[in-house]
Design an enzyme around this catalytic site. Structure first.
Site, PDB file in Angstrom:
ATOM      1  N   ARG A   6     -57.607  12.828 -17.909  1.00  0.00           N
ATOM      2  CA  ARG A   6     -57.127  14.194 -17.669  1.00  0.00           C
ATOM      3  C   ARG A   6     -57.289  15.090 -18.889  1.00  0.00           C
ATOM      4  O   ARG A   6     -57.643  16.247 -18.795  1.00  0.00           O
ATOM      5  CB  ARG A   6     -55.641  14.172 -17.297  1.00  0.00           C
ATOM      6  CG  ARG A   6     -55.420  13.753 -15.898  1.00  0.00           C
ATOM      7  CD  ARG A   6     -53.962  13.785 -15.524  1.00  0.00           C
ATOM      8  NE  ARG A   6     -53.885  13.499 -14.109  1.00  0.00           N
ATOM      9  CZ  ARG A   6     -54.044  14.400 -13.162  1.00  0.00           C
ATOM     10  NH1 ARG A   6     -54.240  15.655 -13.463  1.00  0.00           N
ATOM     11  NH2 ARG A   6     -53.996  14.059 -11.895  1.00  0.00           N
ATOM     12  N   ASP A  35     -45.371  25.649 -18.122  1.00  0.00           N
ATOM     13  CA  ASP A  35     -45.047  24.820 -19.288  1.00  0.00           C
ATOM     14  C   ASP A  35     -45.408  23.373 -18.981  1.00  0.00           C
ATOM     15  O   ASP A  35     -46.117  23.112 -18.010  1.00  0.00           O
ATOM     16  CB  ASP A  35     -43.595  25.035 -19.733  1.00  0.00           C
ATOM     17  CG  ASP A  35     -42.589  24.546 -18.706  1.00  0.00           C
ATOM     18  OD1 ASP A  35     -42.999  23.872 -17.721  1.00  0.00           O
ATOM     19  OD2 ASP A  35     -41.386  24.822 -18.873  1.00  0.00           O
ATOM     20  N   GLY A  90     -58.599  30.035  -1.798  1.00  0.00           N
ATOM     21  CA  GLY A  90     -58.761  31.110  -2.784  1.00  0.00           C
ATOM     22  C   GLY A  90     -58.286  32.472  -2.339  1.00  0.00           C
ATOM     23  O   GLY A  90     -58.685  33.487  -2.911  1.00  0.00           O
ATOM     24  N   GLU A 111     -47.072  36.311  -1.388  1.00  0.00           N
ATOM     25  CA  GLU A 111     -47.784  35.825  -2.575  1.00  0.00           C
ATOM     26  C   GLU A 111     -48.843  36.828  -2.998  1.00  0.00           C
ATOM     27  O   GLU A 111     -49.013  37.118  -4.190  1.00  0.00           O
ATOM     28  CB  GLU A 111     -48.471  34.478  -2.277  1.00  0.00           C
ATOM     29  CG  GLU A 111     -47.525  33.315  -2.076  1.00  0.00           C
ATOM     30  CD  GLU A 111     -48.272  32.003  -1.884  1.00  0.00           C
ATOM     31  OE1 GLU A 111     -49.285  31.762  -2.574  1.00  0.00           O
ATOM     32  OE2 GLU A 111     -47.862  31.197  -1.019  1.00  0.00           O
ATOM     33  N   MET A 121     -54.731  22.688  -7.509  1.00  0.00           N
ATOM     34  CA  MET A 121     -53.901  21.545  -7.142  1.00  0.00           C
ATOM     35  C   MET A 121     -54.124  20.366  -8.095  1.00  0.00           C
ATOM     36  O   MET A 121     -54.495  19.268  -7.687  1.00  0.00           O
ATOM     37  CB  MET A 121     -54.179  21.140  -5.684  1.00  0.00           C
ATOM     38  CG  MET A 121     -53.965  22.280  -4.701  1.00  0.00           C
ATOM     39  SD  MET A 121     -52.428  23.187  -4.940  1.00  0.00           S
ATOM     40  CE  MET A 121     -51.448  22.465  -3.649  1.00  0.00           C
ATOM     41  N   ARG A 122     -53.897  20.643  -9.367  1.00  0.00           N
ATOM     42  CA  ARG A 122     -54.032  19.614 -10.396  1.00  0.00           C
ATOM     43  C   ARG A 122     -52.978  19.874 -11.439  1.00  0.00           C
ATOM     44  O   ARG A 122     -52.753  21.029 -11.823  1.00  0.00           O
ATOM     45  CB  ARG A 122     -55.404  19.769 -11.058  1.00  0.00           C
ATOM     46  CG  ARG A 122     -56.251  18.564 -11.082  1.00  0.00           C
ATOM     47  CD  ARG A 122     -57.557  18.864 -11.754  1.00  0.00           C
ATOM     48  NE  ARG A 122     -57.690  18.046 -12.957  1.00  0.00           N
ATOM     49  CZ  ARG A 122     -58.055  16.781 -12.953  1.00  0.00           C
ATOM     50  NH1 ARG A 122     -58.358  16.170 -11.832  1.00  0.00           N
ATOM     51  NH2 ARG A 122     -58.133  16.092 -14.080  1.00  0.00           N
ATOM     52  N   ILE A 154     -51.727  20.141 -15.007  1.00  0.00           N
ATOM     53  CA  ILE A 154     -52.469  20.355 -16.243  1.00  0.00           C
ATOM     54  C   ILE A 154     -51.746  19.671 -17.407  1.00  0.00           C
ATOM     55  O   ILE A 154     -50.531  19.483 -17.386  1.00  0.00           O
ATOM     56  CB  ILE A 154     -52.758  21.848 -16.510  1.00  0.00           C
ATOM     57  CG1 ILE A 154     -51.523  22.609 -16.926  1.00  0.00           C
ATOM     58  CG2 ILE A 154     -53.382  22.506 -15.290  1.00  0.00           C
ATOM     59  CD1 ILE A 154     -51.839  24.031 -17.354  1.00  0.00           C
ATOM     60  N   HIS A 174     -46.280  29.656  -6.795  1.00  0.00           N
ATOM     61  CA  HIS A 174     -45.806  28.497  -6.031  1.00  0.00           C
ATOM     62  C   HIS A 174     -45.086  28.991  -4.773  1.00  0.00           C
ATOM     63  O   HIS A 174     -44.290  29.938  -4.847  1.00  0.00           O
ATOM     64  CB  HIS A 174     -44.845  27.666  -6.895  1.00  0.00           C
ATOM     65  CG  HIS A 174     -44.383  26.431  -6.196  1.00  0.00           C
ATOM     66  ND1 HIS A 174     -45.189  25.315  -6.061  1.00  0.00           N
ATOM     67  CD2 HIS A 174     -43.228  26.150  -5.555  1.00  0.00           C
ATOM     68  CE1 HIS A 174     -44.528  24.397  -5.371  1.00  0.00           C
ATOM     69  NE2 HIS A 174     -43.334  24.876  -5.061  1.00  0.00           N
TER      70      HIS A 174
HETATM   71  C1  GAR Z   1     -50.796  29.069  -1.999  1.00  0.00           C
HETATM   72  O1  GAR Z   1     -49.822  29.061  -0.973  1.00  0.00           O
HETATM   73  C2  GAR Z   1     -50.175  28.698  -3.335  1.00  0.00           C
HETATM   74  O2  GAR Z   1     -48.876  29.222  -3.506  1.00  0.00           O
HETATM   75  C3  GAR Z   1     -50.138  27.200  -3.227  1.00  0.00           C
HETATM   76  O3  GAR Z   1     -51.372  26.863  -2.631  1.00  0.00           O
HETATM   77  C4  GAR Z   1     -51.792  27.933  -1.798  1.00  0.00           C
HETATM   78  C5  GAR Z   1     -53.184  28.326  -2.196  1.00  0.00           C
HETATM   79  O4  GAR Z   1     -53.713  29.252  -1.308  1.00  0.00           O
HETATM   80  N1  GAR Z   1     -49.983  26.587  -4.502  1.00  0.00           N
HETATM   81  C6  GAR Z   1     -49.248  25.498  -4.711  1.00  0.00           C
HETATM   82  O5  GAR Z   1     -48.681  24.900  -3.824  1.00  0.00           O
HETATM   83  C7  GAR Z   1     -49.192  25.052  -6.163  1.00  0.00           C
HETATM   84  N2  GAR Z   1     -48.136  24.108  -6.346  1.00  0.00           N
HETATM   85  P1  GAR Z   1     -54.994  30.101  -1.686  1.00  0.00           P
HETATM   86  O6  GAR Z   1     -56.055  29.085  -2.137  1.00  0.00           O
HETATM   87  O7  GAR Z   1     -55.399  30.779  -0.424  1.00  0.00           O
HETATM   88  O8  GAR Z   1     -54.620  31.055  -2.776  1.00  0.00           O
END
Ligand code: GAR
Length: 203
Positions: free
Chosen positions: A66, A142, A12, A175, A91-92, A94, A110
């Site tokens: 789902r 999308d 998170g 990010e 990580m799902r 949608i 991402h």
């Molecule tokens: C982040 O690096 C995000 O970009 C990635 O998971 C991590 C979550 O970190 N997301 C994906 O790979 C989605 N396909 P966080 O829980 O510390 O924000």
């Protein structure tokens, strides 16, 4: 004031940064009113609870499929009158139903320069491919995975001695900046979608 929901599955850190940036005014005209996790032990969910946010765990096993799971989420989002749904390490995949319930109002971050390296382990994919630059992408969601219109991207150089961990850490720093910027642009009505291209509104 736009009402945000954050969906997460783990650490998170993106959610926490968004939360901090709203508090400090880096993101204007937004509040997080709902945090949802599909993982009971997600540290991000614990943080949200401690921060006094409405933080809900929904167990996928309690639903037959789902779509039913996503219907429960959409019900919660509608009840809370959510304007923008932010996927932050959710990580799902949608469902179409979810996407169509919030057209152009779901965004994701991402850890690659899409369309390169969609899916899982994007940083590992980039290292194994041998690219010299990778980064992160904030995009509208999308029906296809990691596919919707791109809002913002940040570039990160890949170093010769990078491991998945060191590269991921440098991408994560970007990010944390770019996700808040994208949210600020959307909630303050500064961008629009033209085809699949996101453009800045002229002032
Ligand atoms: C982040 O690096 C995000 O970009 C990635 O998971 C991590 C979550 O970190 N997301 C994906 O790979 C989605 N396909 P966080 O829980 O510390 O924000």
């Amino acid at each position: 004031m736009k009402r945000l929901a954050v969906l997460l599955s783990g650490r998170g850190s993106n959610f926490i940064k968004i939360y901090e940036n709203i508090k400090s005014g880096v993101i204007k005209n937004a509040e997080i009113v709902l945090v949802i996790s599909n993982k009971q032990d997600a540290p991000g969910l614990a943080y949200a609870r401690q921060a006094g946010l409405n933080a809900i765990y929904l167990n996928p096993k309690d639903y037959p499929d789902r779509e039913e799971y996503d219907r429960a989420i959409v019900d919660l989002l509608k009840r809370e009158k959510i304007d923008l749904v932010c996927l932050a390490g959710y990580m799902r995949i949608i469902t179409k139903f979810f996407v169509e319930s919030f057209p152009n109002r779901i965004i994701n971050i991402h850890p690659s320069l899409l369309p390169a390296f969609p899916g899982l382990d994007a940083q590992k994919q980039a290292l194994e491919y041998g690219v010299k630059y990778t980064g992160c992408t904030v995009h509208f969601v999308d029906e296809k995975v990691d596919h919707g219109a791109i809002i913002l991207q940040e570039v990160v150089e890949v170093l010769d001695d990078d491991s998945v961990e060191t590269l991921s850490a440098r991408i994560l720093q970007k990010e944390h900046i770019v996700y808040s910027k994208a949210i600020d642009l959307i909630v303050n009505d500064k961008i629009y979608i033209d085809g699949r291209t996101v453009k800045f509104k002229k002032v």
